[in-house]
Scaffold this active site. Structure first.
Site, short mmCIF file in Angstrom:
data_model
loop_
_atom_site.label_atom_id
_atom_site.label_comp_id
_atom_site.label_asym_id
_atom_site.label_seq_id
_atom_site.Cartn_x
_atom_site.Cartn_y
_atom_site.Cartn_z
N ASP A 9 -7.72 10.46 2.78
CA ASP A 9 -7.11 9.27 3.41
C ASP A 9 -6.61 9.56 4.82
O ASP A 9 -6.71 8.71 5.72
CB ASP A 9 -5.91 8.77 2.60
CG ASP A 9 -6.28 8.20 1.25
OD1 ASP A 9 -7.48 8.06 0.97
OD2 ASP A 9 -5.35 7.89 0.48
N HIS A 10 -6.03 10.76 5.01
CA HIS A 10 -5.39 11.02 6.30
C HIS A 10 -6.38 11.28 7.42
O HIS A 10 -6.04 11.16 8.60
CB HIS A 10 -4.36 12.13 6.17
CG HIS A 10 -3.19 11.69 5.35
ND1 HIS A 10 -2.34 10.69 5.77
CD2 HIS A 10 -2.78 12.02 4.11
CE1 HIS A 10 -1.43 10.47 4.83
NE2 HIS A 10 -1.68 11.27 3.82
N HIS A 43 -7.85 6.30 -1.38
CA HIS A 43 -7.05 5.15 -1.81
C HIS A 43 -7.46 3.97 -0.94
O HIS A 43 -7.20 3.95 0.26
CB HIS A 43 -5.57 5.49 -1.61
CG HIS A 43 -4.64 4.44 -2.12
ND1 HIS A 43 -3.27 4.62 -2.15
CD2 HIS A 43 -4.85 3.19 -2.63
CE1 HIS A 43 -2.69 3.53 -2.65
NE2 HIS A 43 -3.62 2.65 -2.93
N ARG A 45 -6.50 0.71 0.04
CA ARG A 45 -5.30 -0.13 -0.07
C ARG A 45 -5.64 -1.56 0.27
O ARG A 45 -6.56 -1.85 1.04
CB ARG A 45 -4.21 0.39 0.89
CG ARG A 45 -3.71 1.78 0.53
CD ARG A 45 -2.56 2.17 1.44
NE ARG A 45 -1.34 1.50 1.07
CZ ARG A 45 -0.33 2.07 0.40
NH1 ARG A 45 -0.38 3.34 0.07
NH2 ARG A 45 0.74 1.39 0.08
N ARG A 49 -5.21 0.09 5.45
CA ARG A 49 -4.57 0.79 6.59
C ARG A 49 -5.28 2.10 6.94
O ARG A 49 -5.19 2.56 8.05
CB ARG A 49 -3.10 1.04 6.32
CG ARG A 49 -2.84 2.04 5.23
CD ARG A 49 -1.38 2.40 5.16
NE ARG A 49 -0.57 1.32 4.62
CZ ARG A 49 0.61 1.51 4.06
NH1 ARG A 49 1.13 2.71 4.01
NH2 ARG A 49 1.30 0.50 3.58
N GLU A 70 -8.40 5.63 -5.92
CA GLU A 70 -7.04 5.17 -6.22
C GLU A 70 -6.95 3.72 -5.79
O GLU A 70 -7.37 3.37 -4.67
CB GLU A 70 -6.02 5.96 -5.40
CG GLU A 70 -5.86 7.38 -5.83
CD GLU A 70 -4.90 8.12 -4.90
OE1 GLU A 70 -4.29 7.48 -4.02
OE2 GLU A 70 -4.79 9.32 -5.06
N THR A 100 3.84 5.70 1.86
CA THR A 100 2.88 6.26 0.91
C THR A 100 3.31 5.79 -0.48
O THR A 100 4.36 5.16 -0.61
CB THR A 100 2.85 7.80 1.00
OG1 THR A 100 1.91 8.32 0.05
CG2 THR A 100 4.22 8.42 0.74
N GLY A 192 2.64 14.96 -2.68
CA GLY A 192 3.58 15.87 -2.03
C GLY A 192 3.32 17.34 -2.29
O GLY A 192 4.16 18.17 -1.95
N GLY A 213 -3.71 15.65 -0.53
CA GLY A 213 -4.21 15.17 0.74
C GLY A 213 -3.46 15.71 1.94
O GLY A 213 -3.94 16.54 2.69
N HIS A 214 -2.21 15.24 2.09
CA HIS A 214 -1.51 15.44 3.36
C HIS A 214 -1.41 16.90 3.78
O HIS A 214 -1.70 17.24 4.93
CB HIS A 214 -0.11 14.80 3.27
CG HIS A 214 0.58 14.75 4.58
ND1 HIS A 214 1.43 15.75 5.00
CD2 HIS A 214 0.53 13.86 5.59
CE1 HIS A 214 1.88 15.46 6.20
NE2 HIS A 214 1.35 14.31 6.59
N1 PXP Z 1 -2.18 11.06 -5.94
C1 PXP Z 1 -1.84 9.77 -5.72
C2 PXP Z 1 -1.91 8.81 -6.85
C3 PXP Z 1 -1.48 9.32 -4.43
O1 PXP Z 1 -1.14 8.03 -4.24
C4 PXP Z 1 -1.46 10.25 -3.36
C5 PXP Z 1 -1.11 9.78 -1.99
O2 PXP Z 1 -2.13 8.95 -1.52
C6 PXP Z 1 -1.84 11.57 -3.63
C7 PXP Z 1 -2.16 11.95 -4.93
C8 PXP Z 1 -1.89 12.61 -2.55
O3 PXP Z 1 -0.62 12.83 -2.05
P1 PXP Z 1 -0.41 13.78 -0.79
O4 PXP Z 1 -1.13 13.15 0.37
O5 PXP Z 1 1.07 13.82 -0.62
O6 PXP Z 1 -1.01 15.12 -1.15
#
Ligand code: PXP
Length: 239
Positions: A9-10, A43, A45, A49, A70, A100, A192, A213-214
């Protein structure tokens, strides 16, 4: 052995910052797979976004591992999922104002709507996972919906600053994993997670897939995506 589901996503967030066509999450997904990710998570959305419909269409044709979509349990999203047919859908709560995903689904209050959505997706041949907090009542309610998996929301664990709080959250997750597995649910985890906090979680055992992800995309900006993915795969697999 546990698997990494790379959330791209990022990459799309950076692209949308300029409204152009780079960086492309499709390219990132391919590089991530080459580096050892065993799934790609996006994801889509309601407000589009970051990930766009175009990304989902192309990723459906190019992802060689597993595509995990997602999404919120809305009519629009269910229609899209049934057309695209990702290997897995993870249902998440969604609020427009949030930065988020803020919490897990309330499967107790929304039991009927979630159970209906799970059924429609499963009838379409899609594996379903529900994003829930590590809460025993939520997990029992999730089990009643007919879902295949839960994804444990690890945000509270990731955000805990003090050792005692972190230990309590880790114990909650451990209890949640054991209960879910006892009732026959598969267990994924995410939100996270980073190169430090994933270690204690991976040492618990019982988690099949980590959706991250992040932290990976942040590290990739400095050391490259291949290395960032390989480093995380190593932590997950050999904890
Ligand atoms: N799992 C779900 C269901 C999420 O909504 C997210 C954030 O989009 C993640 C995992 C990944 O989270 P992060 O980007 O903090 O690693």
């Amino acid at each position: 052995m546990a698997k990494l589901g790379l959330n791209v996503d990022h990459i799309a967030t950076v692209r949308q910052a300029r409204g152009g066509n780079e960086p492309d999450p499709v390219t990132a997904a391919a590089l991530g797979e080459l580096a050892g990710a065993e799934g790609i998570t996006i994801h889509l959305r309601e407000d589009r976004r970051h990930i766009q419909d175009r990304d989902l269409d192309i990723l459906r044709r190019t992802v060689k591992t597993r595509l995990n979509l997602e999404m919120a349990a809305t009519q629009e999203m269910v229609r899209i999922a049934l057309r695209i047919k990702p290997e897995q859908v993870t249902l998440v709560p969604e609020k427009r104002q949030e930065l988020t995903t803020e919490g897990g689904l309330d499967v107790i209050i929304n039991a009927k709507q979630i159970a209906d959505t799970v059924k429609r997706l499963k009838d379409g041949g899609i594996i379903v996972s529900l994003f829930v907090d590590p809460n025993q009542e939520q997990i029992k309610a999730a089990n009643k919906t007919g879902t295949d998996y839960i994804e444990i929301h690890t945000g509270a664990y990731a955000e805990a600053q003090l050792w005692d709080d972190r230990k309590r959250e880790l114990d909650n997750i451990d209890t949640a994993i054991k209960l879910a597995r006892k009732v026959g649910l598969g267990v994924n985890a995410g939100h996270g997670l980073n190169y430090v906090n994933v270690k204690a979680l991976a040492a618990l055992g019982g988690i099949e897939e980590y959706n991250i992800g992040h932290s990976i995309i942040a590290r990739a900006m400095l050391v490259g995506l291949e290395r960032a993915v390989r480093d995380m795969v190593e932590l997950i697999k050999y904890a």
